[in-house]
Scaffold this motif. Structure first.
Motif: not given
Length: 225
Positions: A1-9, A11-20, A22-32
């Motif tokens: 999952x690639x999270x693309x941010x710009x001045x996202x303060x 809302x970003x925690x809500x976005x990241x919590x939704x990724x955390x 996920x019912x799918x276990x094997x995830x890579x998380x990249x925030x750019x």
């Protein structure tokens, strides 16, 4: 999952919590991040310190100056190791089964390399009183239609970029790297470039009849600028 941010303060925690969650276990998380001027990076750093063990791998990319959405997406892709890529803006949210639903559908349809699904649209907040409807309210559209070919999709895209499902996009990483080029010199046309490149290379854009994303409409969105 690639999270693309710009001045996202905001809302970003809500976005990241939704990724955390996920019912799918094997995830890579990249925030750019594209040189945010608010607290986006601080929030992401603190969140990763607390939650990185949930993921196979985590990375936070930052730059010294703003480069635009196209370059930001490409940076995230350049270090992604997963077989499939899910982009997510720093103001949107994944429904709990988002990754699982995409992976299950692809396992039943292995020819698919690029997949869309429904987005739930909200005004400002992800509360039911702010729910607007599905994006779009009815399927199919004239472009994302499982009954037409990639070449037909390409010809339609040459006329206009009318794809309402963009936040739901799910793509095979090898396909993205080799058949879906995005030119950094056009900072706000990344989606259009991507879909033209795919269909030009005979990669069909498929649709899954499931809801996978929450899409937020607000005045600070990059798409509004």
């Amino acid at each position: 999952i690639i999270v693309v941010t710009y001045n996202s303060a905001k809302f970003i925690k809500e976005t990241l919590d939704s990724i955390y969650n996920q019912t799918w276990s094997d995830l890579e998380l990249i925030i750019t991040d594209d040189c945010s001027e608010d607290r986006t990076i601080d929030i992401c750093e603190n969140w990763l310190l607390e939650n990185s063990k949930r993921f196979v791998n985590t990375r936070l990319l930052t730059v010294a100056q703003n480069t635009g959405a196209s370059a930001n997406c490409n940076r995230g892709l350049s270090i992604a190791e997963g077989e499939w890529i899910k982009y997510c803006s720093g103001d949107d949210s994944l429904l709990p089964d988002c990754i699982k639903d995409n992976m299950d559908y692809i396992s039943l349809n292995p020819e698919i390399k690029a997949l869309f699904s429904y987005c739930r649209m909200y005004q400002e907040n992800f509360t039911e009183d702010r729910f607007i409807g599905l994006n779009p309210g009815s399927y199919p559209t004239h472009i994302i239609n499982n009954k037409i070919t990639a070449n037909e999709q390409f010809k339609l895209l040459l006329v206009s970029n009318r794809i309402p499902f963009t936040p739901s996009f799910f793509i095979h990483s090898y396909t993205r790297r080799n058949f879906a080029k995005i030119d950094d010199r056009h900072p706000l046309s990344d989606d259009y470039q991507l879909f033209l490149s795919l269909t030009r290379n005979n990669i069909k854009l498929h649709f899954m009849d499931r809801e996978t994303m929450k899409y937020r409409i607000h005045n600070e969105s990059t798409s509004k600028q």
